[in-house]
Motif scaffolding. Structure first.
Motif, PDB file in Angstrom:
ATOM      1  N   LYS A  17     -22.815  -7.662   0.878  1.00 46.18           N
ATOM      2  CA  LYS A  17     -23.089  -8.775   1.785  1.00 46.18           C
ATOM      3  C   LYS A  17     -24.591  -8.872   2.052  1.00 46.18           C
ATOM      4  O   LYS A  17     -25.145  -9.972   2.123  1.00 46.18           O
ATOM      5  N   ASP A  18     -25.236  -7.722   2.183  1.00 46.63           N
ATOM      6  CA  ASP A  18     -26.668  -7.681   2.452  1.00 46.63           C
ATOM      7  C   ASP A  18     -27.455  -8.377   1.332  1.00 46.63           C
ATOM      8  O   ASP A  18     -28.342  -9.187   1.592  1.00 46.63           O
ATOM      9  N   GLU A  21     -26.930 -12.112   1.553  1.00 48.97           N
ATOM     10  CA  GLU A  21     -27.720 -12.693   2.651  1.00 48.97           C
ATOM     11  C   GLU A  21     -29.184 -12.865   2.249  1.00 48.97           C
ATOM     12  O   GLU A  21     -29.802 -13.887   2.541  1.00 48.97           O
ATOM     13  N   LYS A  22     -29.731 -11.853   1.572  1.00 48.06           N
ATOM     14  CA  LYS A  22     -31.131 -11.929   1.137  1.00 48.06           C
ATOM     15  C   LYS A  22     -31.330 -13.072   0.134  1.00 48.06           C
ATOM     16  O   LYS A  22     -32.321 -13.806   0.206  1.00 48.06           O
ATOM     17  N   LYS A  24     -29.474 -15.736  -0.101  1.00 47.65           N
ATOM     18  CA  LYS A  24     -29.291 -16.998   0.628  1.00 47.65           C
ATOM     19  C   LYS A  24     -30.591 -17.396   1.332  1.00 47.65           C
ATOM     20  O   LYS A  24     -30.965 -18.573   1.351  1.00 47.65           O
ATOM     21  N   GLN A  25     -31.292 -16.408   1.898  1.00 51.90           N
ATOM     22  CA  GLN A  25     -32.577 -16.688   2.557  1.00 51.90           C
ATOM     23  C   GLN A  25     -33.596 -17.196   1.538  1.00 51.90           C
ATOM     24  O   GLN A  25     -34.363 -18.121   1.829  1.00 51.90           O
ATOM     25  N   PRO A  79     -22.345 -15.673   2.705  1.00 53.91           N
ATOM     26  CA  PRO A  79     -21.537 -14.936   1.726  1.00 53.91           C
ATOM     27  C   PRO A  79     -20.028 -15.056   1.997  1.00 53.91           C
ATOM     28  O   PRO A  79     -19.610 -15.026   3.142  1.00 53.91           O
TER      29      PRO A  79
END
Length: 95
Positions: A17-18, A21-22, A24-25, A79
């Motif tokens: 997930k981490d 997220e990165k 997605k940023q 995510p």
């Protein structure tokens, strides 16, 4: 006669997930979806820039199907966790 809905979608599949997220940023800052998919996606669609091609309802796992056919187009969603990992999904077109 009801015509089956179709959509064009692309995704990036990663194991955490981490990481999702990165990515997605990075997408939010304007990085190219296809380039990130080629570099980071563990799905074989990554070689095509994450392109899943034309999909119809029921072809994808339920969580992804819901995003492709119910969420806004041209937005990066996720995510989204499935048995395969964590997905970022973008619907390019839906009719």
């Amino acid at each position: 006669m009801k015509v089956m809905a179709t959509a064009l979608a692309r995704h990036i599949l990663v194991s955490s997930k981490d990481e999702a997220e990165k990515l997605k940023q990075r997408l939010a800052k304007g990085e190219d979806f296809a380039k990130l998919a080629k570099k980071h996606s563990s799905c074989k669609s990554g070689r095509r820039g994450g392109d899943l091609g034309e999909v119809r309802p029921g072809q994808m796992v339920k969580a992804i199907d819901q995003v492709i056919f119910k969420k806004p187009v041209l937005t990066v969603h996720g995510p989204i966790k499935t048995q395969f990992g964590f997905h970022l999904v973008q619907v390019v077109f839906r009719d």
